[in-house]
Design a protein around this motif. Structure first.
Motif, PDB file in Angstrom:
ATOM      1  N   THR A  49       0.833  -1.189   0.000  1.00  0.00           N
ATOM      2  CA  THR A  49       0.000   0.000   0.000  1.00  0.00           C
ATOM      3  C   THR A  49       0.873   1.246   0.000  1.00  0.00           C
ATOM      4  OG1 THR A  49      -0.062   0.102   2.420  1.00  0.00           O
ATOM      5  CG2 THR A  49      -1.811  -1.156   1.329  1.00  0.00           C
ATOM      6  N   THR A  50       0.296   2.347  -0.425  1.00  0.00           N
ATOM      7  CA  THR A  50       0.973   3.633  -0.316  1.00  0.00           C
ATOM      8  C   THR A  50       0.636   4.258   1.032  1.00  0.00           C
ATOM      9  OG1 THR A  50      -0.883   4.666  -1.432  1.00  0.00           O
ATOM     10  CG2 THR A  50       0.985   4.034  -2.798  1.00  0.00           C
ATOM     11  N   GLY A  51       1.117   5.464   1.239  1.00  0.00           N
ATOM     12  CA  GLY A  51       0.847   6.139   2.497  1.00  0.00           C
ATOM     13  C   GLY A  51       1.818   5.801   3.602  1.00  0.00           C
ATOM     14  N   ASN A  52       2.895   5.060   3.280  1.00  0.00           N
ATOM     15  CA  ASN A  52       3.904   4.728   4.271  1.00  0.00           C
ATOM     16  C   ASN A  52       5.075   5.705   4.188  1.00  0.00           C
ATOM     17  OD1 ASN A  52       2.902   1.876   5.205  1.00  0.00           O
ATOM     18  ND2 ASN A  52       2.852   1.807   2.967  1.00  0.00           N
ATOM     19  N   ARG A  53       5.838   5.769   5.239  1.00  0.00           N
ATOM     20  CA  ARG A  53       7.078   6.537   5.229  1.00  0.00           C
ATOM     21  C   ARG A  53       8.142   5.702   5.928  1.00  0.00           C
ATOM     22  NH1 ARG A  53       9.451  10.165   2.021  1.00  0.00           N
ATOM     23  NH2 ARG A  53      11.128  11.272   3.124  1.00  0.00           N
ATOM     24  N   ILE A  54       9.200   5.360   5.185  1.00  0.00           N
ATOM     25  CA  ILE A  54      10.220   4.439   5.662  1.00  0.00           C
ATOM     26  C   ILE A  54      11.510   5.191   5.957  1.00  0.00           C
ATOM     27  CG2 ILE A  54      11.397   2.256   5.209  1.00  0.00           C
ATOM     28  CD1 ILE A  54       8.306   2.119   5.024  1.00  0.00           C
ATOM     29  N   GLU A  55      12.109   4.908   7.108  1.00  0.00           N
ATOM     30  CA  GLU A  55      13.439   5.399   7.449  1.00  0.00           C
ATOM     31  C   GLU A  55      14.344   4.207   7.702  1.00  0.00           C
ATOM     32  OE1 GLU A  55      13.621   8.575  10.471  1.00  0.00           O
ATOM     33  OE2 GLU A  55      11.423   8.537  10.417  1.00  0.00           O
ATOM     34  N   VAL A  56      15.439   4.104   6.966  1.00  0.00           N
ATOM     35  CA  VAL A  56      16.413   3.042   7.189  1.00  0.00           C
ATOM     36  C   VAL A  56      17.357   3.492   8.302  1.00  0.00           C
ATOM     37  CG1 VAL A  56      18.271   1.679   6.175  1.00  0.00           C
ATOM     38  CG2 VAL A  56      16.254   2.261   4.802  1.00  0.00           C
ATOM     39  N   LEU A  57      17.528   2.624   9.303  1.00  0.00           N
ATOM     40  CA  LEU A  57      18.341   2.952  10.470  1.00  0.00           C
ATOM     41  C   LEU A  57      19.529   1.988  10.540  1.00  0.00           C
ATOM     42  CD1 LEU A  57      15.423   3.306  13.054  1.00  0.00           C
ATOM     43  CD2 LEU A  57      16.434   5.109  11.629  1.00  0.00           C
ATOM     44  N   ALA A  58      20.725   2.524  10.560  1.00  0.00           N
ATOM     45  CA  ALA A  58      21.929   1.694  10.588  1.00  0.00           C
ATOM     46  C   ALA A  58      22.453   1.564  12.013  1.00  0.00           C
ATOM     47  CB  ALA A  58      23.012   2.284   9.688  1.00  0.00           C
ATOM     48  N   ASP A  59      22.560   0.322  12.483  1.00  0.00           N
ATOM     49  CA  ASP A  59      23.230   0.006  13.736  1.00  0.00           C
ATOM     50  C   ASP A  59      22.536   0.611  14.953  1.00  0.00           C
ATOM     51  OD1 ASP A  59      25.359  -1.290  12.199  1.00  0.00           O
ATOM     52  OD2 ASP A  59      25.928   0.744  11.655  1.00  0.00           O
ATOM     53  N   GLY A  60      23.140   0.391  16.119  1.00  0.00           N
ATOM     54  CA  GLY A  60      22.551   0.889  17.348  1.00  0.00           C
ATOM     55  C   GLY A  60      22.526   2.390  17.431  1.00  0.00           C
ATOM     56  N   ASP A  61      23.597   3.043  16.930  1.00  0.00           N
ATOM     57  CA  ASP A  61      23.651   4.504  16.983  1.00  0.00           C
ATOM     58  C   ASP A  61      22.525   5.139  16.179  1.00  0.00           C
ATOM     59  OD1 ASP A  61      25.816   4.353  18.610  1.00  0.00           O
ATOM     60  OD2 ASP A  61      27.266   5.189  17.186  1.00  0.00           O
TER      61      ASP A  61
END
Length: 483
Positions: A93-105
């Motif tokens: 579906t559309t309407g999503n917003r994705i943030e890729v997060l690298a590692d614990g920091d």
């Protein structure tokens, strides 16, 4: 009669051979019973726990359409999203917003901030948890929100969180949070003992979701470039995919507790703006014949879905998803995976992609792996892949625990699942799947940056490895179905 009595009495004396023979026979029978028990119990346990999956095949050997291999839609094709839904039952579906997060920091500061902002509900489904600074912070924040009146639910896997001290759970319960253990390991439930919930999922107020390979343990702190800091990739997301992740939690909570959660606080306060498929930004629309723009007005968020794959003895959702993704590649296929032990059928699918000209690259663990047997079993597949043109890399600084792929820079997954039989057949797993150029570019960049810290395996050099290494790889490969 007296003579008969004397003979019987003599037969029972130690000087007679019959009692000694009886004792010898009894010892032999006892040892035979012990040996039978030692052999039969592991066989019985193995049969109950793992045999159906160890001996299974993925049941996915090729991906075809009515027109043959050439008819399989590319990941950039407008038909691909519908095909993925057909094969996995997961609707993008559309309407999503994705943030890729690298590692614990890149993960924990964002996660802690979102948890502290919770006003209605928090659900946590966690496979791995152990004592330390991360668990301290998570417990303190969750307990604080529970005392503030937020509905807090914490579901932990009995096996993965076996080192999670009881004091953390006591703190949560004392603050008013609900906790539950998923599939406790019991002798009378051995058939389910191997089916773990490998899911990592956090949902805040029904509106913000997190998933990936992280756990509540200090090994996930840092940037993943030194031995004590694992390399990880996670995702934060909003939109309809959050509801899909929440559904996984509710189902597993019901299994663990017998309770069906219908609390409205688990839902977002405002529904997502749209729930319909949407073309890839920047590609030509097959119907309108115009270029689809990437502005907020014409592209309402990212096209995504939360794929859930439960354990099955037949073809699993995860296997169909992986097979279609490989078959849909036309230019590039970049895979980062902690435990890479593909079945022979998946080896052939990857090799076939390389032979048709796709740039296939696999990044997995090297000598710094935390599970050496899995690493050795995976290496037994290298030669076939390298000979087909697949490029293999082993991460050098530390354990790489990421489970991601990106196909043609547009079709991506940030997942909890590994590329092995355990994840594809044994476990409950999830993957945040996106069809978006922006997310694809981010994961492409992250993958290529990781290669700077990896050793590429060359076919000619690999063939010259010692016979002892080959022997260890062959031995580990024998139990690959359990890995």
């Amino acid at each position: 009669m007296r003579a008969l009595g004397q003979r019987l009495g003599a037969a029972m004396t130690p000087d007679c051979g019959w009692p000694e023979q009886f004792r010898r026979l009894r010892r032999k029978l006892i040892w035979a019973a012990v040996i039978l028990l030692v052999v039969s119990v592991p066989v019985l346990v193995f049969a109950l726990v793992g045999l159906p999956h160890v001996l299974r095949n993925p049941l996915v050997r090729n991906v075809l359409s009515a027109g043959g291999v050439a008819g399989v839609p590319a990941v950039s094709d407008a038909r691909f999203g519908a095909t993925a839904t057909l094969l996995t039952g997961t609707r993008l579906t559309t309407g999503n917003r994705i943030e890729v997060l690298a590692d614990g920091d890149g993960t924990f500061p964002r996660l802690w901030a979102d948890l502290r902002s919770a006003r209605r509900s928090i659900t946590v489904q966690m496979y791995y948890a152990g004592p330390g600074a991360v668990a301290d912070s998570a417990t303190r924040i969750l307990a604080g929100r529970a005392r503030a009146g937020v509905d807090v639910y914490f579901l932990y896997d009995s096996f993965g969180a076996q080192d999670f001290p009881q004091r953390y759970l006591d703190t949560l319960r004392a603050a008013g949070a609900r906790t539950a253990e998923f599939r406790p390991i019991r002798w009378y439930a051995l058939d389910r003992a191997n089916h773990r919930s490998h899911v990592r999922g956090v949902v805040v107020d029904g509106a913000v979701g997190y998933t990936g390979g992280f756990g509540l343990d200090d090994k996930w702190l840092g940037r993943g470039r030194t031995r004590a800091e694992w390399r990880e990739t996670n995702a934060r997301f909003t939109g309809p995919a959050v509801r899909q992740l929440q559904s996984v939690f509710v189902a597993k909570w019901a299994e663990a507790t017998g309770e069906l959660l219908t609390d409205i606080a688990l839902e977002p306060e405002v529904d997502s703006p749209t729930d319909s498929p949407y073309p890839v930004p920047g590609e030509r629309s097959a119907t309108a014949g115009a270029t689809v723009g990437a502005t907020p007005a014409s592209m309402p968020g990212d096209t995504a879905a939360l794929l859930y794959s439960p354990p099955l003895t037949g073809s699993t959702t995860a296997e169909r998803f992986l097979a279609l993704s490989i078959a849909g590649a036309r230019r590039t296929l970049y895979v980062s995976n902690a435990y890479f032990v593909p079945h022979a059928d998946f080896v052939e699918l990857l090799a076939a992609a390389a032979r048709r000209g796709v740039d296939v690259r696999i990044l997995t663990n090297g000598a710094e792996t935390d599970v050496r047997t899995t690493w050795l079993a995976g290496r037994s597949r290298y030669e076939s892949l390298l000979a087909a043109g697949v490029r293999m890399y082993e991460y050098r600084p530390t354990t790489i625990h990421a489970k991601t792929f990106v196909v043609d820079g547009v079709w991506t997954a940030v997942a909890t699942m590994n590329f092995d039989n355990r994840s594809l057949a044994y476990n409950n797993e999830v993957a945040l799947v996106t069809r978006d150029l922006r997310v694809g570019a981010t994961l492409d960049s992250l993958f290529l940056e990781d290669l700077r810290f990896a050793d590429e395996i060359r076919l000619d050099e690999f063939r010259r490895r010692p016979w002892t290494a080959r022997l260890l790889e062959r031995g580990a490969s024998v139990i690959a179905g359990l890995l």
